[in-house]
Scaffold this motif. Structure first.
Motif, PDB file in Angstrom:
ATOM      1  N   PRO A 138       0.825  -1.217   0.000  1.00 25.80           N
ATOM      2  CA  PRO A 138       0.000   0.000   0.000  1.00 25.80           C
ATOM      3  C   PRO A 138       0.852   1.258   0.000  1.00 25.80           C
ATOM      4  CG  PRO A 138       0.133  -0.878   2.202  1.00 25.80           C
ATOM      5  CD  PRO A 138       0.847  -1.863   1.321  1.00 25.80           C
ATOM      6  N   ARG A 139       0.251   2.359  -0.385  1.00 26.68           N
ATOM      7  CA  ARG A 139       0.955   3.627  -0.433  1.00 26.68           C
ATOM      8  C   ARG A 139       1.039   4.233   0.969  1.00 26.68           C
ATOM      9  NH1 ARG A 139       1.363   5.114  -5.720  1.00 26.68           N
ATOM     10  NH2 ARG A 139      -0.056   4.077  -7.174  1.00 26.68           N
ATOM     11  N   ARG A 140       2.122   4.935   1.203  1.00 25.75           N
ATOM     12  CA  ARG A 140       2.274   5.605   2.490  1.00 25.75           C
ATOM     13  C   ARG A 140       1.322   6.791   2.552  1.00 25.75           C
ATOM     14  NH1 ARG A 140       6.278   5.642   6.217  1.00 25.75           N
ATOM     15  NH2 ARG A 140       7.646   4.450   4.825  1.00 25.75           N
ATOM     16  N   ASN A 141       0.512   6.828   3.561  1.00 28.98           N
ATOM     17  CA  ASN A 141      -0.435   7.917   3.690  1.00 28.98           C
ATOM     18  C   ASN A 141      -0.771   8.116   5.160  1.00 28.98           C
ATOM     19  OD1 ASN A 141      -2.480   9.835   3.464  1.00 28.98           O
ATOM     20  ND2 ASN A 141      -3.233   8.972   1.539  1.00 28.98           N
ATOM     21  N   ARG A 142       0.065   8.848   5.822  1.00 30.30           N
ATOM     22  CA  ARG A 142      -0.170   9.109   7.241  1.00 30.30           C
ATOM     23  C   ARG A 142      -1.370  10.021   7.444  1.00 30.30           C
ATOM     24  NH1 ARG A 142       6.079  10.164   9.360  1.00 30.30           N
ATOM     25  NH2 ARG A 142       6.858   8.055   8.899  1.00 30.30           N
ATOM     26  N   ILE A 143      -1.641  10.868   6.462  1.00 32.44           N
ATOM     27  CA  ILE A 143      -2.789  11.765   6.591  1.00 32.44           C
ATOM     28  C   ILE A 143      -4.083  10.961   6.669  1.00 32.44           C
ATOM     29  CG2 ILE A 143      -4.107  13.585   5.451  1.00 32.44           C
ATOM     30  CD1 ILE A 143      -1.545  14.621   4.261  1.00 32.44           C
ATOM     31  N   ALA A 144      -4.201   9.924   5.824  1.00 32.47           N
ATOM     32  CA  ALA A 144      -5.404   9.099   5.846  1.00 32.47           C
ATOM     33  C   ALA A 144      -5.566   8.405   7.185  1.00 32.47           C
ATOM     34  CB  ALA A 144      -5.345   8.066   4.718  1.00 32.47           C
ATOM     35  N   MET A 145      -4.463   7.906   7.751  1.00 32.93           N
ATOM     36  CA  MET A 145      -4.541   7.257   9.056  1.00 32.93           C
ATOM     37  C   MET A 145      -4.984   8.244  10.124  1.00 32.93           C
ATOM     38  SD  MET A 145      -1.145   4.811   8.936  1.00 32.93           S
ATOM     39  CE  MET A 145      -1.554   4.080  10.523  1.00 32.93           C
ATOM     40  N   GLY A 146      -4.469   9.466  10.062  1.00 33.18           N
ATOM     41  CA  GLY A 146      -4.869  10.475  11.036  1.00 33.18           C
ATOM     42  C   GLY A 146      -6.325  10.878  10.893  1.00 33.18           C
ATOM     43  N   VAL A 147      -6.767  11.041   9.642  1.00 35.94           N
ATOM     44  CA  VAL A 147      -8.168  11.396   9.394  1.00 35.94           C
ATOM     45  C   VAL A 147      -9.085  10.276   9.863  1.00 35.94           C
ATOM     46  CG1 VAL A 147      -9.877  11.853   7.603  1.00 35.94           C
ATOM     47  CG2 VAL A 147      -7.640  12.967   7.513  1.00 35.94           C
ATOM     48  N   GLY A 148      -8.686   9.026   9.597  1.00 27.11           N
ATOM     49  CA  GLY A 148      -9.497   7.892  10.032  1.00 27.11           C
ATOM     50  C   GLY A 148      -9.621   7.824  11.545  1.00 27.11           C
ATOM     51  N   LEU A 149      -8.519   8.058  12.238  1.00 27.70           N
ATOM     52  CA  LEU A 149      -8.567   8.055  13.700  1.00 27.70           C
ATOM     53  C   LEU A 149      -9.442   9.178  14.227  1.00 27.70           C
ATOM     54  CD1 LEU A 149      -7.572   6.960  16.414  1.00 27.70           C
ATOM     55  CD2 LEU A 149      -5.565   8.448  16.197  1.00 27.70           C
ATOM     56  N   GLY A 150      -9.331  10.355  13.615  1.00 31.30           N
ATOM     57  CA  GLY A 150     -10.169  11.470  14.040  1.00 31.30           C
ATOM     58  C   GLY A 150     -11.638  11.206  13.792  1.00 31.30           C
ATOM     59  N   PHE A 151     -11.957  10.608  12.650  1.00 35.07           N
ATOM     60  CA  PHE A 151     -13.349  10.279  12.355  1.00 35.07           C
ATOM     61  C   PHE A 151     -13.888   9.250  13.326  1.00 35.07           C
ATOM     62  CE2 PHE A 151     -16.648   7.912  10.067  1.00 35.07           C
ATOM     63  CZ  PHE A 151     -17.498   8.951   9.732  1.00 35.07           C
ATOM     64  N   ALA A 152     -13.046   8.293  13.721  1.00 36.00           N
ATOM     65  CA  ALA A 152     -13.475   7.286  14.693  1.00 36.00           C
ATOM     66  C   ALA A 152     -13.817   7.924  16.029  1.00 36.00           C
ATOM     67  CB  ALA A 152     -12.378   6.240  14.869  1.00 36.00           C
ATOM     68  N   ILE A 153     -12.992   8.863  16.454  1.00 40.43           N
ATOM     69  CA  ILE A 153     -13.250   9.546  17.724  1.00 40.43           C
ATOM     70  C   ILE A 153     -14.544  10.346  17.656  1.00 40.43           C
ATOM     71  CG2 ILE A 153     -12.396  11.311  19.323  1.00 40.43           C
ATOM     72  CD1 ILE A 153      -9.560  10.426  18.583  1.00 40.43           C
ATOM     73  N   LEU A 154     -14.745  11.056  16.559  1.00 40.76           N
ATOM     74  CA  LEU A 154     -15.976  11.831  16.406  1.00 40.76           C
ATOM     75  C   LEU A 154     -17.201  10.925  16.353  1.00 40.76           C
ATOM     76  CD1 LEU A 154     -14.874  14.535  13.792  1.00 40.76           C
ATOM     77  CD2 LEU A 154     -15.203  14.815  16.264  1.00 40.76           C
ATOM     78  N   SER A 155     -17.064   9.763  15.721  1.00 47.14           N
ATOM     79  CA  SER A 155     -18.184   8.826  15.646  1.00 47.14           C
ATOM     80  C   SER A 155     -18.555   8.324  17.026  1.00 47.14           C
ATOM     81  CB  SER A 155     -17.822   7.652  14.733  1.00 47.14           C
ATOM     82  OG  SER A 155     -17.557   8.091  13.427  1.00 47.14           O
ATOM     83  N   VAL A 156     -17.545   7.999  17.823  1.00 42.65           N
ATOM     84  CA  VAL A 156     -17.807   7.527  19.185  1.00 42.65           C
ATOM     85  C   VAL A 156     -18.521   8.606  19.995  1.00 42.65           C
ATOM     86  CG1 VAL A 156     -16.728   6.847  21.351  1.00 42.65           C
ATOM     87  CG2 VAL A 156     -15.917   5.880  19.188  1.00 42.65           C
TER      88      VAL A 156
END
Length: 205
Positions: A138-156
């Motif tokens: 897979p391609r390196r994409n730290r931004i996507a990982m950060g956005v995903g974590l932030g979205f998870a927190i907001l969802s919770v």
């Protein structure tokens, strides 16, 4: 030809063949079987196919787990195995929930949380090893990982803490998602129901 391994369309051919078989089979059975039973049948098919993946990848996943210095591809192999393990456990949970009448204690049992979190572990393994395949995927994409974590927190925070009532939206969507193919249609008459009879019909004033 989709069976010719030398053609570049082999992947798409396999996908098309699988979709045709599944969709046609679903539609044919759908005429005779109610929606609830169809969902159980689909879940059983999913459990079986996921079990095959666990068997095929099991030995390589175990070797990848035991390696002290795993290769980058080992992360993906173990991630695939854990992902399908999570899916088969969740499918089994859905089947048992339906067969038990959706009993609240069983649906809310904490034993199912680890089964779901296995998919999170698989996701981490898939995204934490950039370039595992041919140095590209897979391609390196730290931004996507950060956005995903932030979205998870907001969802919770939004869903668990707020617990919004979405039943009005579900009621509006029901005509569009509840029964696409008129399940069990062969056992229902196409004639409109008779209007209720008035017990006072014909009575004199």
């Amino acid at each position: 030809m989709i069976y010719n391994s030398n053609t570049p369309d082999r992947i798409r051919g396999n996908i098309y063949l699988c979709l045709i078989v599944l969709v046609v089979g679903y539609l044919l059975i759908n005429f005779f079987v109610p929606n609830a039973d169809m969902i159980i049948a689909v879940r059983c098919i999913a459990c079986t196919s996921h079990g095959v993946v666990l068997y095929v990848y099991g030995h390589d996943a175990w070797l990848a787990f035991r390696k002290r210095e795993p290769a980058r591809s080992d992360y993906l192999i173990l991630g695939i195995w854990l992902s399908f393990l999570s899916q088969i456990l969740q499918s089994a949970f859905a089947i048992r929930s339906r067969l038990s009448g959706m009993q609240s204690w069983f649906v809310n049992a904490e034993i199912w949380a680890p089964a779901i979190l296995l998919s999170v572990t698989a996701a981490v393994l898939h995204t934490a090893t950039p370039g595992a395949l041919d140095g590209v995927v897979p391609r390196r994409n730290r931004i996507a990982m950060g956005v995903g974590l932030g979205f998870a927190i907001l969802s919770v925070l939004g869903l668990v803490a707020g617990k919004p009532d979405i039943s009005p939206y579900l009621d509006r969507a029901r005509p569009y998602i509840s029964d696409w193919f008129t399940t069990n249609a062969l056992f229902h008459s196409s004639e409109p129901p008779e209007p209720p009879r008035n017990s006072y019909a014909g009575a004199e004033d």
